[in-house]
Scaffold this active site. Structure first.
Site, PDB file in Angstrom:
ATOM      1  CB  CYS A  64      -7.093  -4.089   2.635  1.00 45.44           C
ATOM      2  SG  CYS A  64      -7.106  -2.371   3.164  1.00 45.44           S
ATOM      3  CG  HIS A  65     -10.871  -8.420   4.987  1.00 45.89           C
ATOM      4  ND1 HIS A  65     -10.792  -7.355   5.860  1.00 45.89           N
ATOM      5  CD2 HIS A  65     -10.891  -9.542   5.749  1.00 45.89           C
ATOM      6  CE1 HIS A  65     -10.763  -7.815   7.104  1.00 45.89           C
ATOM      7  NE2 HIS A  65     -10.818  -9.132   7.066  1.00 45.89           N
ATOM      8  CG  MET A  99      -8.723   0.994   3.924  1.00 44.26           C
ATOM      9  SD  MET A  99      -8.256   2.650   4.513  1.00 44.26           S
ATOM     10  CE  MET A  99      -6.667   2.860   3.719  1.00 44.26           C
ATOM     11  CD  GLU A 100     -11.077  -1.848  -0.720  1.00 42.60           C
ATOM     12  OE1 GLU A 100     -10.552  -2.933  -0.459  1.00 42.60           O
ATOM     13  OE2 GLU A 100     -11.618  -1.140   0.160  1.00 42.60           O
ATOM     14  CG  ASP A 114       4.987   8.305 -13.369  1.00 45.10           C
ATOM     15  OD1 ASP A 114       6.214   8.349 -13.190  1.00 45.10           O
ATOM     16  OD2 ASP A 114       4.455   7.634 -14.277  1.00 45.10           O
TER      17      ASP A 114
END
Length: 304
Positions: A64-65, A99-100, A114
């Protein structure tokens, strides 16, 4: 393994939305609702985790950039059977933010896991998916399939066979192998304005696109722009400007190009490319995805 090269892409507004869900027990949902989870407010903490996930995406996904995110938000909704998360990410850049957006959702859901893992052993993270994206090549990019193209190299030295025509061959390779166009005419001509004009007129309306290489500089024998202007009826100024603007990313010498682009006859596009192989490659890859749309506009088939 390598990152994709996005240096030739346009900077546009890129947007992406993603969503996902984590399924929880009724007891866990009640604890979250009543803020009884010892680690704190699950909803707020998961929103923050989602934002951090969006920002940290290039650090966990190697291809990823790194990008400058202009806007991002994460919605975390408590539902009857779990927690639903939705993300939105926007930037102005040369690569998308899918992707972000997906990482934001994933991070938010993992944070829920969690914070609640001590009380719920059967949590399931599911349904993470991209909902929509905007601003990438899929919004405008088309290949050249179905279009007939001509490549004309304009060079006195190549015409006299004192030099090899590399730029024309590069153009043919990119047109046919990368953009699926059909090159039906290839020719090398001297830098003679009258001969260039004559050839451009002969090919007008017989092919969809005429690509010329060379003859766009300041030399006395650089006649390609003048010949092109004699043949075209409408100038495609945006293409010319973009080719020079993108070109200076690689070399300031691109500002010395006088290349012209325009429409001749019913719908034939004439595109002046530089005489260098690298210049042909860079400019052709940038403008080719828009040429089919330009032809439809010239024919009156599609409004812009």
């Amino acid at each position: 393994m390598k990152m994709a090269d996005v240096s030739m892409k346009f900077e546009t507004i890129r947007e992406a939305q993603a969503e996902g869900k984590i399924y929880l027990s009724k007891e866990t949902i009640e604890m979250i609702k009543n803020k009884q989870i010892p680690k704190g407010d699950v909803i707020t903490a998961s929103q923050m985790a989602g934002l951090l996930g969006a920002k940290k995406t290039p650090e966990v996904l190697p291809f990823c950039h790194p990008i400058l995110i202009d806007q991002a938000f994460v919605e975390v909704q408590l539902q009857e059977d779990g927690i639903y998360v939705k993300s939105f990410v926007r930037c102005i850049g040369r690569t998308g933010v899918e992707m972000e957006a997906l990482t934001a959702v994933s991070a938010a859901l993992l944070n829920v896991y969690d914070m609640c893992k001590a009380f719920d052993k059967n949590m399931v993270i599911s349904d993470i998916k991209l909902v929509s994206k905007k601003g990438g090549k899929s919004d405008y990019e088309e290949d050249l399939s179905g279009l007939k193209c001509a490549v004309i190299t304009l060079s006195d030295s190549c015409y006299r066979k004192e030099a090899e025509d590399k730029s024309g061959k590069v153009a043919i390779d990119i047109i046919e192998n990368e953009f699926k166009g059909e090159v039906v005419h290839y020719e090398i001509l001297p830098d003679d304005k009258e001969k260039i004009v004559e050839k451009l007129k002969q090919l007008t309306d017989k092919v969809d696109i005429i690509f010329t290489t060379g003859g766009t500089g300041f030399g006395k024998r650089d006649n390609t722009p003048e010949a092109t202007k004699e043949v075209i009826e409408k100038e495609m100024i945006g293409f010319e400007e973009a080719m020079r603007i993108i070109g200076i990313r690689f070399t300031p010498k691109s500002l010395l190009s006088r290349a012209v682009c325009g429409i001749a006859g019913d719908h034939t596009l004439i595109i002046n490319l530089p005489g260098s192989s690298s210049g042909v490659r860079d400019n052709l890859k940038m403008i080719a995805p828009l040429l089919k749309h330009a032809i439809r506009m010239a024919k009156g088939e599609k409004k812009h």
